[in-house]
Design a protein around this motif. Structure first.
Motif, mmCIF file in Angstrom:
data_model
loop_
_atom_site.group_PDB
_atom_site.id
_atom_site.type_symbol
_atom_site.label_atom_id
_atom_site.label_comp_id
_atom_site.label_asym_id
_atom_site.label_seq_id
_atom_site.Cartn_x
_atom_site.Cartn_y
_atom_site.Cartn_z
ATOM 1 N N LEU B 211 1.811 -7.666 -2.079
ATOM 2 C CA LEU B 211 1.802 -6.376 -1.635
ATOM 3 C C LEU B 211 2.880 -6.219 -0.339
ATOM 4 N N GLN B 212 3.917 -5.482 -0.339
ATOM 5 C CA GLN B 212 4.649 -5.238 0.854
ATOM 6 C C GLN B 212 5.216 -3.801 0.940
ATOM 7 N N GLY B 213 5.737 -3.487 2.023
ATOM 8 C CA GLY B 213 6.140 -2.116 2.407
ATOM 9 C C GLY B 213 5.877 -1.803 3.877
ATOM 10 N N ALA B 214 6.439 -0.560 4.175
ATOM 11 C CA ALA B 214 5.914 -0.109 5.401
ATOM 12 C C ALA B 214 4.506 0.332 5.592
ATOM 13 N N LEU B 215 3.822 -0.233 6.760
ATOM 14 C CA LEU B 215 2.187 -0.102 6.895
ATOM 15 C C LEU B 215 2.081 1.347 6.381
ATOM 16 N N ARG B 216 2.567 2.211 6.774
ATOM 17 C CA ARG B 216 2.181 3.697 6.532
ATOM 18 C C ARG B 216 2.234 4.000 5.011
ATOM 19 N N GLU B 217 3.291 3.377 4.438
ATOM 20 C CA GLU B 217 3.444 3.734 2.859
ATOM 21 C C GLU B 217 2.157 3.119 2.283
ATOM 22 N N VAL B 218 2.048 1.700 2.855
ATOM 23 C CA VAL B 218 0.975 1.146 1.998
ATOM 24 C C VAL B 218 -0.289 1.863 2.135
ATOM 25 N N LYS B 219 -0.537 2.130 3.236
ATOM 26 C CA LYS B 219 -1.719 2.827 3.437
ATOM 27 C C LYS B 219 -1.814 4.271 2.437
ATOM 28 N N GLN B 221 -0.391 4.760 0.078
ATOM 29 C CA GLN B 221 -0.681 4.468 -1.582
ATOM 30 C C GLN B 221 -2.126 4.228 -1.870
ATOM 31 N N PHE B 222 -2.802 3.736 -0.806
ATOM 32 C CA PHE B 222 -4.267 3.462 -1.229
ATOM 33 C C PHE B 222 -5.171 4.743 -1.012
ATOM 34 N N VAL B 227 -14.480 6.940 3.723
ATOM 35 C CA VAL B 227 -15.329 7.912 4.599
ATOM 36 C C VAL B 227 -15.987 7.177 5.824
ATOM 37 N N VAL B 228 -15.912 7.787 6.911
ATOM 38 C CA VAL B 228 -16.602 7.227 8.083
ATOM 39 C C VAL B 228 -17.752 8.190 8.329
ATOM 40 N N VAL B 287 -10.637 8.975 5.851
ATOM 41 C CA VAL B 287 -9.452 8.485 6.429
ATOM 42 C C VAL B 287 -8.754 7.591 5.402
ATOM 43 N N GLU B 288 -7.577 6.978 5.730
ATOM 44 C CA GLU B 288 -6.936 5.865 5.158
ATOM 45 C C GLU B 288 -7.812 4.533 5.257
ATOM 46 N N PRO B 289 -7.538 3.821 4.158
ATOM 47 C CA PRO B 289 -8.479 2.633 4.160
ATOM 48 C C PRO B 289 -8.009 1.717 5.454
ATOM 49 N N PRO B 290 -8.819 0.915 6.007
ATOM 50 C CA PRO B 290 -8.339 0.090 6.972
ATOM 51 C C PRO B 290 -7.691 -1.142 6.093
ATOM 52 N N LEU B 291 -6.715 -1.673 6.805
ATOM 53 C CA LEU B 291 -5.912 -2.944 6.045
ATOM 54 C C LEU B 291 -6.730 -3.743 5.631
ATOM 55 N N ASN B 292 -7.923 -4.111 6.316
ATOM 56 C CA ASN B 292 -8.996 -5.159 5.678
ATOM 57 C C ASN B 292 -9.122 -4.927 4.264
ATOM 58 N N GLU B 293 -9.691 -3.402 4.003
ATOM 59 C CA GLU B 293 -9.938 -3.099 2.804
ATOM 60 C C GLU B 293 -9.012 -3.436 1.606
#
Lengths: 431, 315
Positions: B211-219, B221-222, B227-228, B287-293
């Motif tokens: 997976l690659q790209g700008a962090l914002r884009e990637v997030k 995308q997902f 939910v928090v 929220v957007e998923p954390p990178l870990n997810e």
């Protein structure tokens, strides 16, 4: 190239300014002198205690006098008259009154095949041999005297002939043969030890850099090959400095040996005039300083440098494969064995320097650093052979450096299990 | 304009393929995060960028030219495994490493003084390196990386072993360096650090980029399928939701849960369940998923695809 120089300089200074280096450089010659003279000193002490008193039962009536007359000389045997029976003499020797006893039958002067027996409490090799010499002289003198042989002829028969040897070469006489060979042995062992010890330094340095993990930072600035060469050359430069210091000390020692000797011995004792030069004192004391041909010194240094480069790069390759010195044991054998092999042939090469085996040994790059300088002191080696050996040595170290660099660049990043020899060899084939 | 290009690079060690057809680019003024679990091929890739090793195939270029000794001079590299010459004094150490990077002795001395000042370490200069604490040594190593004013910076797990204060200091400096239009590459398996620092990400697993790209884009995308919930009182509703296959739990403490909605489950089902169970609700947010997810999800999928491929190849 400039990077190699930077690394060389850093490696060199880091080592040379350390207290260990300074102390070792200055103390090693002292230690060597102690080691050289210790056997002689110990032998001296041993001989002093071997002053022997021998009881002699003289049935010839003339030998005891002759033995006693001569006993002021330095053979450390003194003779006293004794009388049978043999049993009481035996008891006296066992009780320690004499060191031994011997019975000289009257027939000793007439029968050529007569043998005699020396009885003593110790089985020393030197004792009977010295006694035999003395007895031979006494018997010879007695027999000659009995036959009225003129004194002139007796004197003739006692004449000794001293043989000294000189090696001939195209450049003329190359100093005293035996001393030169002795120097040859010295050079062979110095090259062996120097290559071995400095090689170990290189290996330790490589292992330290690897286990410190500093190596990755360094190879992100320089090629692994440059780091390897810088280290090998830096340690080599340190070794050369050490050697030069030692050579200078040895040279000074030789130059001033006569002066030093004069401090302990008065020239008059040696039968030379009191105003004799240092050289004359030395000569009188039976010490001749060899003149070492400069070409030999030059070749010695060249073969030392070549041998060092050849082996040190291999030591570095081994070091790169392990994380601790102890793990290097198994990988060391392929480096260690070719280094030791020539030592086994040292005596052979000295005895038959012109044999085919000696020639071949002195040409093989792994052996030539030790064998060739030795051969050159034992015989006059044709120039083309020396040149060929050195050419092959250069080819040899170019090859080992190439192989070592290929192993090194992989080895420095291998952590964990100590690799087997086959694995290490395989690294050299990686792209 | 991108400065660093890694194009279709392959690196094998014996039978193992450490890096398998990897391509990515890094641009000045941005921080590229190279992510992946241990053994993903991050360090192998970095070693080719730093010209420590050579790729079997493919190419690495910097400013349009293949990397080599010339690019090593312009690059600062902080390896994952730190190390310095223990016996050398700090000043000597820095000057030596600086000259290896092409600085003159004088330049190296001046720069070392500047950075030692900046790290409040001026009076360490004449100390031997092994007299310093571990944290101090880390700082020295960091100075050694920056000494020659490199335009390309590569940090491999820079925060490992740092205490929180030094980690903050380091983060500030990295962000400062970004302002000077340097190209920064940052390898880590610690997702929260990457999220805080990186502009672009490049996710590696088993030698490949998954997976690659700008962090914002990637997030984006997902999607916002996370939910928090923060609450007071009983948290049993979370178990009920998991049992009903409405959510997966990302993180969970006594009074906070971060949940991922499964399938097309509506977020209000979580809200309904929470409202009927808890004493008090403090926060409910999509929220957007954390990178870990994203990481677990992607690497998990990649592994699944690989296993499928292997099964096909075997049949």
């Amino acid at each position: 190239m400039y990077k190699i120089w930077l690394i060389l300089r850093s490696e060199f200074w880091r080592r040379v300014r350390s207290t260990t280096f300074i102390v070792a450089t200055l103390l090693a010659p002292l230690l060597l002198i102690v080691l050289m003279f210790a056997p002689a000193l110990l032998g001296e002490l041993g001989e002093e205690s071997s002053e022997h008193t021998i009881a002699v039962v003289d049935d010839t009536g003339t030998l005891l006098d002759r033995l006693q007359d001569a006993s002021e000389e330095a053979s450390r045997l003194s003779f006293v008259a004794a009388h049978p029976p043999a049993d009481s003499l035996r008891a006296a020797v066992l009780a320690g009154a004499y060191d031994g006893f011997v019975v000289l039958p009257a027939s000793l002067l007439t029968d050529d095949n007569e043998t005699i027996t020396y009885y003593s409490t110790e089985s020393s090799l030197g004792g009977p041999a010295r006694l035999e010499n003395r007895l031979e002289d006494a018997v010879r003198d007695a027999v000659l005297a009995a036959r009225d042989v003129p004194e002139k002829i007796q004197a003739l028969m006692e004449r000794d002939v001293d043989v000294s040897s000189q090696v001939l070469s195209e450049e003329g006489e190359a100093g005293s043969g035996i001393i030169l060979t002795f120097i040859g042995f010295g050079m062979a062992f110095i090259i062996y030890f120097a290559v071995f010890i400095y090689g170990q330094f290189v290996m330790q340095g490589v292992i330290q850099e690897k286990s410190n993990r500093v190596v990755e930072v360094v190879v992100s600035s320089v090629r692994p090959f440059e780091l390897l060469m810088g280290k090998v050359l830096g340690v080599g430069a340190m070794g050369l400095v050490q050697m030069i210091v030692w050579v200078a000390l040895a040279g000074a020692g030789m130059t001033f040996a006569g002066t030093l000797l004069a401090l302990f011995v008065t020239p008059a004792d040696l039968g030379v005039p009191t105003d004799a030069s240092a050289q004359e004192v030395m000569a009188a004391a039976g010490i001749t300083m060899p003149t070492i041909p400069l070409s030999l010194v030059a070749w010695f240094l060249l073969f030392f440098v070549g041998g060092y480069l050849l082996y040190a790069s291999l030591f570095a390759a081994v070091g790169s494969a392990v994380e601790q010195q102890q793990d290097a044991q198994n990988l060391m054998y392929p480096v260690f064995i070719p280094l030791v092999v020539p030592l086994m042939f040292v005596t052979f090469v000295v005895e038959s320097p012109d044999s085919l085996i000696s020639l071949l040994l002195s040409l093989v790059p792994f052996f030539s650093p030790i064998i060739m300088p030795l051969r050159m002191t034992a015989a006059s080696v044709p120039f083309w052979q020396t040149l060929l050996a050195f050419g092959l040595l250069v080819g040899g170290f170019v090859f080992t450096i190439w192989v070592a660099a290929r192993i090194y660049r992989i080895g420095i990043f291998m952590y964990g299990k100590t690799p087997s020899l086959t694995e290490v060899v395989k690294w050299a084939t990686y792209r | 304009m991108a400065q660093l290009h890694v194009s279709d690079v392959v690196k094998t060690y014996g039978a193992t393929t450490a890096v398998d057809h990897v391509s990515f680019s890094a641009a000045p003024g941005r921080i590229l995060g190279l992510l992946g679990p241990n053994g993903a091929g991050k360090t192998s890739t970095i070693r080719m960028i730093t010209h420590i090793t050579m790729p079997d195939s493919g190419s690495v270029t910097y400013e349009g030219k293949p990397v080599g000794p010339w690019s090593q001079q312009r690059m600062g590299y902080l390896p994952e495994e730190r190390g310095l010459y223990k016996r050398l004094k700090v000043q000597e150490q820095l000057v030596y490493l600086g000259t290896l990077k092409g600085l003159s002795k004088q330049e190296a001395r001046t720069n070392a003084r500047y950075w030692l000042d900046r790290f409040d370490a001026t009076n360490w200069a004449s100390m031997k390196t092994d007299e310093l604490s571990k944290g101090m040594q880390q700082k020295i190593q960091f100075i050694a990386t920056l000494l020659h004013d490199p335009s390309l910076l590569i940090f491999d797990e820079p925060f490992s072993g740092l205490d929180p204060i030094n980690a903050d200091l380091l983060r500030d400096i990295i962000l400062d360096l970004r302002k000077d239009d340097r190209t920064i590459l940052f390898a880590s398996h610690r997702m929260e650090q990457v999220e805080q620092l990186c502009d672009d990400i490049c996710l590696m697993a088993r030698g490949e980029i998954v997976l690659q790209g700008a962090l914002r884009e990637v997030k984006r995308q997902f999607g916002r399928n996370t939910v928090v919930v923060e609450f007071g009182g009983s948290d049993t509703f979370v178990d009920a939701l998991v049992d009903a296959d409405v959510v997966r739990v990302n993180t969970r403490t006594a009074h906070r849960a971060e949940l991922t909605l499964t399938g097309n489950a509506p977020a209000r089902r979580v809200l309904d369940a929470a409202l009927s169970a808890v004493d008090e609700l403090y926060r409910f947010e999509r929220v957007e998923p954390p990178l870990n997810e994203i990481f677990v999800e992607t690497v998990g999928e990649a592994e699944a695809r690989r296993m499928q491929e292997q099964a096909v190849a075997a049949a």
